[in-house]
Write a protein that holds these residues in place. Structure first.
Motif, PDB file in Angstrom:
ATOM      1  N   UNK A  93      -8.115 -13.852 -22.525  1.00 24.67           N
ATOM      2  CA  UNK A  93      -6.994 -14.524 -23.192  1.00 24.67           C
ATOM      3  C   UNK A  93      -6.831 -15.978 -22.747  1.00 24.67           C
ATOM      4  N   UNK A  94      -6.495 -16.820 -23.703  1.00 29.65           N
ATOM      5  CA  UNK A  94      -6.227 -18.220 -23.413  1.00 29.65           C
ATOM      6  C   UNK A  94      -7.441 -19.119 -23.395  1.00 29.65           C
ATOM      7  N   UNK A 117      -7.383 -16.490 -28.331  1.00 29.03           N
ATOM      8  CA  UNK A 117      -8.226 -17.643 -27.998  1.00 29.03           C
ATOM      9  C   UNK A 117      -8.080 -18.695 -29.089  1.00 29.03           C
ATOM     10  N   UNK A 118      -8.430 -19.921 -28.754  1.00 27.97           N
ATOM     11  CA  UNK A 118      -8.490 -20.995 -29.732  1.00 27.97           C
ATOM     12  C   UNK A 118      -9.938 -21.345 -30.013  1.00 27.97           C
ATOM     13  N   UNK A 133     -11.507 -24.392 -43.468  1.00 28.09           N
ATOM     14  CA  UNK A 133     -10.153 -24.840 -43.161  1.00 28.09           C
ATOM     15  C   UNK A 133      -9.105 -24.281 -44.116  1.00 28.09           C
ATOM     16  N   UNK A 134      -9.551 -23.609 -45.164  1.00 21.49           N
ATOM     17  CA  UNK A 134      -8.614 -22.933 -46.060  1.00 21.49           C
ATOM     18  C   UNK A 134      -8.238 -21.550 -45.541  1.00 21.49           C
ATOM     19  N   UNK A 135      -8.894 -21.099 -44.499  1.00 19.36           N
ATOM     20  CA  UNK A 135      -8.588 -19.780 -43.948  1.00 19.36           C
ATOM     21  C   UNK A 135      -7.224 -19.803 -43.246  1.00 19.36           C
ATOM     22  N   UNK A 136      -6.421 -18.766 -43.432  1.00 18.41           N
ATOM     23  CA  UNK A 136      -5.105 -18.705 -42.765  1.00 18.41           C
ATOM     24  C   UNK A 136      -5.245 -18.285 -41.309  1.00 18.41           C
ATOM     25  N   UNK A 137      -5.847 -19.141 -40.508  1.00 22.13           N
ATOM     26  CA  UNK A 137      -6.101 -18.817 -39.106  1.00 22.13           C
ATOM     27  C   UNK A 137      -5.633 -19.982 -38.241  1.00 22.13           C
ATOM     28  N   UNK A 138      -4.401 -19.929 -37.721  1.00 24.33           N
ATOM     29  CA  UNK A 138      -3.856 -21.050 -36.956  1.00 24.33           C
ATOM     30  C   UNK A 138      -4.597 -21.334 -35.661  1.00 24.33           C
ATOM     31  N   UNK A 139      -5.400 -20.390 -35.197  1.00 23.84           N
ATOM     32  CA  UNK A 139      -6.134 -20.603 -33.944  1.00 23.84           C
ATOM     33  C   UNK A 139      -7.515 -21.187 -34.166  1.00 23.84           C
ATOM     34  N   UNK A 158     -14.374 -23.001 -22.694  1.00 23.45           N
ATOM     35  CA  UNK A 158     -14.793 -21.916 -21.808  1.00 23.45           C
ATOM     36  C   UNK A 158     -16.014 -21.180 -22.345  1.00 23.45           C
ATOM     37  N   UNK A 159     -16.147 -21.159 -23.656  1.00 23.56           N
ATOM     38  CA  UNK A 159     -17.231 -20.457 -24.326  1.00 23.56           C
ATOM     39  C   UNK A 159     -17.713 -21.289 -25.506  1.00 23.56           C
ATOM     40  N   UNK A 160     -19.000 -21.132 -25.824  1.00 23.35           N
ATOM     41  CA  UNK A 160     -19.570 -21.754 -27.027  1.00 23.35           C
ATOM     42  C   UNK A 160     -20.600 -20.800 -27.599  1.00 23.35           C
ATOM     43  N   UNK A 161     -20.759 -20.845 -28.907  1.00 21.51           N
ATOM     44  CA  UNK A 161     -21.765 -20.000 -29.534  1.00 21.51           C
ATOM     45  C   UNK A 161     -22.344 -20.706 -30.752  1.00 21.51           C
TER      46      UNK A 161
END
Length: 316
Positions: A93-94, A117-118, A133-139, A158-161
């Motif tokens: 988390x975070x 997560x962001x 960016x049209x997806x309703x995903x604030x994170x 912290x992570x990349x993929x």
């Protein structure tokens, strides 16, 4: 353009560190490069121009499916690959994540919906950025930006993929050094990549791998050994590797079958495929090549897990 990505004669290889070059073969330290050079603009144009085809033939995930049991539907298999990447990331988390080459944002939105997560995603394609960016995903936020010149702050993730995006990088060494730069110490990088087989034969390079690179706007196709060397040079330690070739190769048979069917039923797709104005329509020719390349082992599909830090042992 880095020396390791310089275009040379058809069916050629370049040494990954740029110190030696030759023709008609590949070995454990050399990368397949196409006859005609691929550029950042060319990659962006490929995905913008073929946006309709990608979405109607395969769907919102611009990556292979992963068949664990063989009984999954194509949509379930595509989700399974996203889930596998999610598992490999070992999220907490975070945390802040970077999706390198996020496509339509389907994987990022899936992860953001399931974890606290962001996520910042990057794509070269304006068509993909609009959908993402049209997806309703604030994170989740998608940036229209070149990863090799991303201007993201140092040590901010912290992570990349990267799911099947490293193949499109003009400078693969910089792909890894940028990942190392933006990740915090101990950060994790998960990469799914199309790879050249370590022992690809000359005819496979000439008739399968080099044309796949050229038709698919891949500046170069490295082997597992190439990727591991470049990552190590950037300060990454390999934590895990899976050769998933047998689990993903069904993707292209399904795509070819769907394409053939839609050529009959979908006028818009038919116009796109047959128009001489479609600059990237040669990618259609790569569908049977991809099927054969994965069947023969000339091409492999690898899933890597790296950590930024001290060397760690990895299973063979």
């Amino acid at each position: 353009m880095a020396r390791a990505e310089r275009p040379v004669a058809r069916g050629s290889w370049l040494k990954a560190d740029g110190l030696a070059e030759g023709r008609g073969r590949v070995d454990k330290t050399r990368m397949i490069v196409p006859k005609l050079p691929s550029t950042v603009a060319g990659v962006a144009a490929h995905y913008d121009e073929l946006d309709l085809a990608y979405r109607r033939i395969w769907g919102e995930h611009v990556h292979h499916g992963y068949w664990r049991t063989g009984g999954e539907s194509p949509a379930e298999a595509a989700d399974a690959l996203a889930e596998l990447v999610e598992e490999r990331l070992a999220l907490k988390p975070g945390q802040m994540l970077c999706d390198i080459g996020c496509g339509y944002g389907a994987t990022a939105a899936r992860i953001a919906a399931r974890h606290d997560v962001g996520i910042i995603g990057l794509t070269l394609s304006a068509a993909q950025e609009k959908v993402a960016n049209a997806r309703p995903s604030p994170r989740f936020t998608c940036l229209l930006r070149d990863w090799l010149h991303n201007d993201l702050p140092d040590a901010s993730f912290d992570r990349a993929y990267a799911i099947e995006s490293s193949e499109h990088m003009v400078d693969k060494a910089r792909f890894f050094t940028q990942a190392a730069r933006v990740l915090r110490p101990g950060g994790r990088l998960v990469v799914c990549a199309w790879l050249a087989g370590e022992d690809a034969r000359p005819w496979e390079i000439r008739h399968l791998l080099e044309p796949i690179c050229r038709e698919g706007q891949l500046p170069g196709m490295g082997s597992r050994t190439d990727y591991e060397a470049l990552a190590a040079n950037a300060g990454f330690a390999l934590r895990d590797y899976e050769d998933a070739s047998a689990r993903v190769r069904r993707t292209w048979t399904i795509c070819l079958r769907r394409f053939a069917g839609r050529m009959v039923t979908d006028p818009a797709l038919r116009r796109l495929a047959l128009s001489r104005k479609t600059r990237n329509r040669s990618f259609i020719l790569s569908l049977p090549r991809l099927i054969l390349a994965l069947r023969t082992g000339a091409m492999r599909y690898g899933i890597f897990v790296w950590e930024k830090g001290e060397a760690l042992s990895c299973p063979t």
